[in-house]
Scaffold this active site. Structure first.
Site, PDB file in Angstrom:
ATOM      1  N   HIS A 168      -9.357   2.694  -1.932  1.00  0.00           N
ATOM      2  CA  HIS A 168      -7.939   2.379  -1.754  1.00  0.00           C
ATOM      3  C   HIS A 168      -7.383   1.697  -3.003  1.00  0.00           C
ATOM      4  O   HIS A 168      -7.230   0.471  -3.032  1.00  0.00           O
ATOM      5  CB  HIS A 168      -7.804   1.472  -0.528  1.00  0.00           C
ATOM      6  CG  HIS A 168      -6.397   1.223  -0.079  1.00  0.00           C
ATOM      7  ND1 HIS A 168      -5.306   1.941  -0.537  1.00  0.00           N
ATOM      8  CD2 HIS A 168      -5.900   0.308   0.813  1.00  0.00           C
ATOM      9  CE1 HIS A 168      -4.221   1.478   0.045  1.00  0.00           C
ATOM     10  NE2 HIS A 168      -4.549   0.495   0.855  1.00  0.00           N
TER      11      HIS A 168
ATOM     12  N   CYS B 147     -14.118  -0.645   7.162  1.00  0.00           N
ATOM     13  CA  CYS B 147     -13.158  -1.127   6.167  1.00  0.00           C
ATOM     14  C   CYS B 147     -13.243  -0.282   4.894  1.00  0.00           C
ATOM     15  O   CYS B 147     -14.336   0.030   4.416  1.00  0.00           O
ATOM     16  CB  CYS B 147     -13.457  -2.577   5.803  1.00  0.00           C
ATOM     17  SG  CYS B 147     -13.645  -3.683   7.228  1.00  0.00           S
TER      18      CYS B 147
ATOM     19  N   CYS C 191       0.818  -1.216   0.000  1.00  0.00           N
ATOM     20  CA  CYS C 191       0.000   0.000   0.000  1.00  0.00           C
ATOM     21  C   CYS C 191       0.854   1.270   0.000  1.00  0.00           C
ATOM     22  O   CYS C 191       0.337   2.354  -0.270  1.00  0.00           O
ATOM     23  CB  CYS C 191      -0.922   0.010   1.212  1.00  0.00           C
ATOM     24  SG  CYS C 191      -1.872  -1.499   1.406  1.00  0.00           S
TER      25      CYS C 191
END
Length: 385
Positions: free
Chosen positions: A333, A207, A84
């Site tokens: 994301h 989340c 990430c």
């Protein structure tokens, strides 16, 4: 070492974009180049962060393909990978190349395309960021890791489930006015605590969603910055550190060492303390992560992060604004694009152009974390003097 400035930036929306990784990279880099007065002949190199295109698209070697597609053929290119934190690392490498005089003008990008893959497929790809020889064999996923983290945090510090839920509520409210965010519908505390259980005590709204996206910057030596823009921004501090290889390696699971080390390095370089910051974009892949990151960055004492969010301290008009963009919990994301996407949002704040503008923002921090805290980059940004 030379001072380094950001003189151009571009991004795509983050969301379901039905486009491959090269196309998203081309969009972001093209927009960054158009945002400033840089000629392609001025660009010395391109650094690009990406994580899972090789697994999901069978596409590696992305940096030179993007460079060729935008008219930058012939320059050196590099793909960086750190889960990430992939594009945070790209920025760090590009920053060092400019600061040391190796290059004068560099394009830095991050890109990821995930939503075309089935959930099981990209979950398997994401899990390659964990240590497959240890955590992989136990079946521990990243929701599982942060579920363990939050369970321990609530046990040690007495945070309530409602205090934790204040974080996705805040970030979804911020994302509602960010046109680059995937989710723009506000939610309430009850929506969070009554949503589907994912990895106890984490629930669905704790989340972040997967997303596609790309973001890019043009950086240069500060003494050349005004050749390319009237509004350059300074990279005041840059930290990059590695941490433990998995949950079992932490003596204190609620402190991720890579963030502490990278932040301290960035603060020292910038000559500031955490209390000097006006706005923070940090890695809220889960609500639990925002709590831990805010404490590891030194913004709050240990055990105070959840309560600060519940009391409005981290709101756009609070004393410590965190993720006014909506963060990963709202924007989504796109793993390899996240780090540069955070810098894009922070730059808008420093330019006074953000949809959720923090009044008088002059110092900003971005925090990009990969794996189970295995790697981290922290960047401190400011207005050019």
């Amino acid at each position: 070492m030379r001072n380094v400035s950001i003189v151009g930036m571009g991004t795509t929306e983050f969301g379901v974009l039905d486009a491959g990784v090269k196309d998203l990279g081309v969009r972001a880099v093209s927009r960054a180049l158009r945002s400033c007065d840089v000629n392609r002949a001025d660009v010395d190199a391109l650094y690009l962060g990406n994580f899972v295109a090789g697994i999901l698209e069978g596409q590696e070697n992305i940096a030179p393909l993007v460079a060729d597609s935008v008219g930058l053929t012939g320059i050196p290119t590099m793909k960086t990978e750190g889960a990430c934190a992939s594009s945070g690392i790209a920025l760090r490498q590009a920053y060092q190349a400019v600061a040391t005089g190796v290059h004068d003008v560099v394009v830095v990008a991050g890109v990821e395309s995930m939503t075309n893959a089935e959930t099981t497929e990209f979950t398997r790809a994401l899990n390659s960021a964990a240590d497959t020889q240890t955590e992989g064999k136990t079946g521990l996923t990243f929701p599982g890791f942060y579920g363990l983290w939050l369970d321990r945090y609530m046990h040690e510090h007495g945070a309530t489930r409602e205090e934790v839920a204040a974080i996705p509520v805040k970030n979804r409210a911020n994302g509602a006015t960010n046109p680059r965010a995937r989710f723009r519908d506000p939610i309430a505390i009850d929506d969070v605590v009554e949503s589907r259980l994912v990895a106890d005590p984490l629930r669905l709204y704790d989340c972040c969603p997967a997303a596609d996206g790309g973001a890019a910057l043009v950086i240069t030596a500060s003494d050349r910055a005004r050749e390319f823009t009237d509004t350059p921004l300074s990279v005041l501090g840059s930290g990059h550190a590695s941490g433990r290889s998995g949950a079992y390696r932490y003596e204190d699971l609620t402190t991720l060492d890579a963030t502490v080390t990278a932040a301290n390095d960035a603060y020292a370089q910038a000559g500031i303390s955490p209390t000097d910051l006006d706005v923070v974009e940090l890695h809220d892949c889960f609500s639990a992560a925002e709590i831990g990151d805010s404490e590891d960055l030194g913004l709050f004492e240990k055990g105070e992060g959840a309560r600060a969010a519940a009391e409005g301290v981290t709101a756009v008009d609070g004393d410590v604004p965190i993720n006014p963009s909506g963060g990963l919990l709202s924007k989504g994301h796109p793993v390899g694009a996240t780090g540069i996407g955070q810098v894009y949002e922070a730059c808008l704040q420093l330019l006074g152009e953000h949809e959720n503008q923090v009044d008088g923002a002059e110092l900003a921090l971005t925090h990009n974390l990969g794996g189970s805290g295995a790697v981290c980059t922290v960047t401190v940004l400011g207005r050019d003097a």
